[in-house]
Design an enzyme around this catalytic site. Structure first.
Site, short mmCIF file in Angstrom:
data_model
loop_
_atom_site.label_atom_id
_atom_site.label_comp_id
_atom_site.label_asym_id
_atom_site.label_seq_id
_atom_site.Cartn_x
_atom_site.Cartn_y
_atom_site.Cartn_z
N VAL A 1 0.75 -1.29 0.02
CA VAL A 1 -0.10 -0.13 0.05
C VAL A 1 0.70 1.24 0.00
O VAL A 1 0.42 2.11 -0.30
CB VAL A 1 -0.91 0.13 1.06
CG1 VAL A 1 -2.18 -0.91 1.05
CG2 VAL A 1 -0.33 -0.26 2.53
N ALA A 2 2.08 1.14 0.46
CA ALA A 2 2.98 2.32 0.37
C ALA A 2 4.53 1.81 0.35
O ALA A 2 4.70 0.84 0.92
CB ALA A 2 2.65 3.14 1.58
N ALA B 1 8.54 3.59 1.04
CA ALA B 1 9.33 4.57 1.16
C ALA B 1 10.97 4.11 1.38
O ALA B 1 11.12 2.86 0.91
CB ALA B 1 8.79 5.17 2.56
N SER B 2 11.61 5.30 1.53
CA SER B 2 12.94 4.55 1.55
C SER B 2 13.40 3.69 2.39
O SER B 2 14.43 2.65 1.98
CB SER B 2 14.08 5.82 1.56
OG SER B 2 13.76 6.42 2.92
N ILE B 3 12.89 3.39 3.64
CA ILE B 3 13.46 2.37 4.55
C ILE B 3 12.52 1.25 4.75
O ILE B 3 13.02 0.07 4.63
CB ILE B 3 13.46 3.04 5.93
CG1 ILE B 3 14.67 4.09 5.95
CG2 ILE B 3 13.58 2.04 7.10
CD1 ILE B 3 14.98 4.57 7.40
N GLN C 1 8.37 -0.72 3.37
CA GLN C 1 7.09 -0.70 2.56
C GLN C 1 6.15 -1.26 3.46
O GLN C 1 6.26 -2.38 4.27
CB GLN C 1 7.15 -1.20 1.04
CG GLN C 1 7.41 -2.64 0.93
CD GLN C 1 7.48 -2.87 -0.53
OE1 GLN C 1 8.22 -1.98 -1.18
NE2 GLN C 1 7.20 -4.17 -1.03
N VAL C 2 4.83 -1.37 3.33
CA VAL C 2 3.63 -1.62 3.95
C VAL C 2 2.80 -2.48 3.13
O VAL C 2 2.35 -2.22 2.08
CB VAL C 2 2.89 -0.89 4.76
CG1 VAL C 2 1.65 -1.16 5.31
CG2 VAL C 2 3.96 0.29 5.81
N LYS D 1 4.67 -3.85 8.02
CA LYS D 1 5.81 -2.97 7.80
C LYS D 1 7.08 -3.80 7.53
O LYS D 1 7.35 -4.45 8.43
CB LYS D 1 5.88 -1.91 8.65
CG LYS D 1 6.66 -0.76 8.27
CD LYS D 1 6.69 0.56 9.15
CE LYS D 1 7.31 1.57 8.65
NZ LYS D 1 6.90 2.81 9.40
N ASP E 1 6.32 13.07 13.37
CA ASP E 1 6.02 12.74 12.03
C ASP E 1 4.70 12.89 11.51
O ASP E 1 4.19 11.99 10.85
CB ASP E 1 6.65 11.59 11.39
CG ASP E 1 7.05 11.45 10.06
OD1 ASP E 1 7.05 12.56 9.52
OD2 ASP E 1 7.42 10.34 9.65
N1 LIG Z 1 -1.61 0.08 10.89
C1 LIG Z 1 -1.95 0.63 9.67
N2 LIG Z 1 -3.24 0.60 9.17
C2 LIG Z 1 -3.72 1.03 7.91
N3 LIG Z 1 -2.57 1.52 7.23
C3 LIG Z 1 -1.30 1.79 7.41
C4 LIG Z 1 -1.00 1.13 8.92
N4 LIG Z 1 0.50 1.40 8.93
C5 LIG Z 1 0.70 2.01 7.73
N5 LIG Z 1 -0.37 2.16 7.00
C6 LIG Z 1 -0.21 2.80 5.74
O1 LIG Z 1 1.09 2.83 5.01
C7 LIG Z 1 1.64 3.98 4.91
C8 LIG Z 1 3.28 3.82 5.13
O2 LIG Z 1 3.54 3.33 6.59
P1 LIG Z 1 4.34 4.21 7.37
O3 LIG Z 1 4.30 3.54 8.68
O4 LIG Z 1 3.82 5.73 7.64
O5 LIG Z 1 5.56 3.99 6.71
P2 LIG Z 1 6.69 5.06 6.34
O6 LIG Z 1 7.59 5.29 7.80
O7 LIG Z 1 7.43 4.42 5.27
O8 LIG Z 1 5.96 6.24 6.11
C9 LIG Z 1 0.96 4.74 5.77
O9 LIG Z 1 0.98 6.22 5.24
C10 LIG Z 1 -0.39 4.27 5.72
O10 LIG Z 1 -1.16 4.75 4.71
MG LIG Z 2 4.78 7.45 7.04
#
Ligand SMILES: Nc1ncnc2c1ncn2[C@@H]1O[C@H](COP(=O)(O)OP(=O)(O)O)[C@@H](O)[C@H]1O
Ligand SMILES: [Mg+2]
Length: 507
Positions: free
Chosen positions: A123-124, A126-128, A130-131, A145, A280
């Protein structure tokens, strides 16, 4: 030999990007103007915008560097810091199959034993990390994650190069020393180190969930510890609209002003009640669920403020909101942040010079975060070295204000939080504050002595992690410019003398 060539090539690449984005002004060496005129792409963009573009081009480690610099309004200036905080960290995802392999290796289980289903498309990214969304074997919706493969090695390599680069630049270009690149790169390395162990993030989420237990205005997803390891973090899945989707929230009938008020409350509670804040909280990490409740994710970057610093902050904020600049100045001296030999009058004048233009605006347009940012610029010239955690907090306030403004441009969120801060002050400063209203009271200075000793020790042994310290310049000057390992005893006696002299003179 090969790595040396690789480093050199990379450095030439960096120099090229810096030149093209017209950033040689930072280095200011003889002829830098001519080089810029010949090679730089001319633009009317602000330096912060150009810097952001260059950092994005240079890749993840540099994006992180920019994010670190965005917390240093004291060094790069408040406007550039604000520009840098817009840096978004997103990257092409790595394949889902690889994510599965990492999960299995980390959890020591075949995927099917841990999860009933696992979405291969993230779903996302980033550099470190992904989720991926998944459903656990016992049927819970979760977000998983996963650290990028080899991210530790890649960051270490880049950071080592950056640290070498910072040392060179520092030696070759004195004009850039004010940016304290070496220190900034060290801070970056420390924070990346923590971010690369997802168990730390899990612990932060769990601590914050404990702090907000029973508060249904601000929710924290729970940690699934049995599916969490160094490179994998499993959190309860949450859903909702990103907090800046105001139109959609209105369309769904949410009470947006109430949400703003809850956000201000949550921010206050994190900072003042708990001293542990999410650093953040941009709209990608903060959602509003279908009951209109705020939900936070992403606990990779957190800040802490100790009780003493919270007292300082509260007094300063109220001072600002009341337009009492002398009070704001005095609290800096009282806390020992500004050397006692500086003039309180000159300092309050400097504070007024940055604060009054901001405070003169209509209340909803006043940015307390900008105020703090400019304050840090001033304090830098008064030999005050700002606590890293305060800088992180200032940046977080900036982000919070951005969200606040999106939610309701007519309201100032700090005004919403003001009664809470005042109540907290009454409860926490209470009797002590009323009885001892004079700032430089001997008894109070004596109270401060143990801390002064502690500060001296810290500044000299250079254990800076999270604690306040005297500006190294101040200590050095006090020791007549002796750079060769000042003796602790000398510094302590200087501090004691200075503290007592201040107490006697100003009482
Ligand atoms: N517990 C969660 N439930 C639903 N979506 C999540 C959850 N954790 C992360 N996400 C989704 O994944 C994205 C990236 O996760 P995040 O923890 O913010 O990673 P990063 O540190 O790379 O920004 C979030 O912006 C959100 O959209
Ligand atoms: Mg984030």
């Amino acid at each position: 030999m090969i790595p040396a060539i690789r480093t050199l090539t990379r450095m030439i690449g960096i120099a090229w990007v810096i030149t093209r984005h017209d950033l040689l002004v930072f280095l200011d060496f003889p002829g830098s103007d001519t080089v810029s005129r010949l090679l730089a792409r001319r633009s009317d963009d602000r330096i912060g915008t150009r810097l952001s573009a260059a950092l994005v081009e240079l890749g993840p480690t540099f994006i992180k560097l920019g994010q670190t610099l965005s917390t240093r309004a004291d060094l790069v200036g408040e406007q550039t810091a604000a520009d840098l905080s817009e840096l978004q960290d997103s990257l092409a995802p790595f394949p889902g199959e690889q994510a599965v392999k990492i999960v299995e290796r980390e959890l020591g289980l075949p995927l099917s034993q841990a999860y009933h289903s696992f979405d291969l498309v993230p779903v996302a990214a980033a550099s470190i990390a992904q989720v991926h969304f998944a459903v656990t074997a016992d049927g819970k919706d979760v977000a998983v994650k996963i650290l990028r493969p080899d991210v530790e090695r890649a960051f270490h390599r880049d950071l080592e190069m950056l640290s070498r680069l910072a040392r060179w630049v520092d030696r070759l270009f004195p004009s850039i020393r004010r940016l304290r690149l070496i220190e900034v790169v060290e801070t970056l390395a420390q924070s990346v180190e923590l971010e690369m162990d997802l168990r730390f993030e899990a612990a932060a989420a769990a601590e914050m969930a404990e702090n907000f237990a029973g508060d249904d205005t601000f929710l924290i997803p729970s940690v699934d510890w049995s599916r969490t390891a160094r490179r994998v973090l499993t959190l309860e899945r949450v859903s909702g609209l990103p907090v800046d989707e105001v139109e959609q929230m209105r369309a769904k009938g949410y009470n947006v002003t109430r949400i703003l008020s809850h956000a201000a409350q949550a921010f206050f509670n994190m900072v003042f009640r708990d001293g542990f804040f999410h650093a953040d909280l941009h709209p990608g990490n903060l959602f509003v669920d279908q009951h209109g409740r705020l939900v936070a994710v992403d606990f990779g970057i957190m800040g802490r403020v100790d009780l003493e610093t919270r007292h300082f902050l509260a007094t300063m904020l109220i001072g600002f909101l009341n337009g009492d600049f002398r009070k704001v100045a005095e609290i800096h001296f009282q806390a020992g942040y500004v050397p006692a030999h500086k003039s309180v009058d000159a300092f309050s004048q400097a504070i007024r010079s940055v604060a009054q233009p901001i405070l003169g605006k209509p209340i909803n347009e006043i940015s307390v975060a900008r105020l703090l940012g400019q304050l840090f610029e001033v304090t830098e010239t008064f030999s005050m070295e700002t606590q890293p955690q305060l800088l992180l907090l200032q940046k977080s306030m900036l982000v919070a204000e951005g969200i606040g403004r999106r939610l309701d441009p007519d309201v100032n969120m700090w005004e919403l939080a003001r009664p809470l801060i005042e109540k907290w002050m009454r409860q926490n400063l209470g009797v002590k504050a009323r009885v001892k209203s004079t700032v430089f009271d001997i008894a109070q200075t004596m109270e401060r002595l143990p801390r002064l000793l502690d500060m001296a020790e810290r500044s000299l042994t250079d254990m800076q992690s999270g604690g306040l310290r005297l500006h190294s310049e101040t200590v050095r000057k006090a020791l007549n410019g002796d750079r060769s390992g000042p003796s602790l005893v000398l510094a302590l006696s200087w501090l004691l003398t200075a503290a007592l002299a201040a107490a006697l003179l100003l009482n």
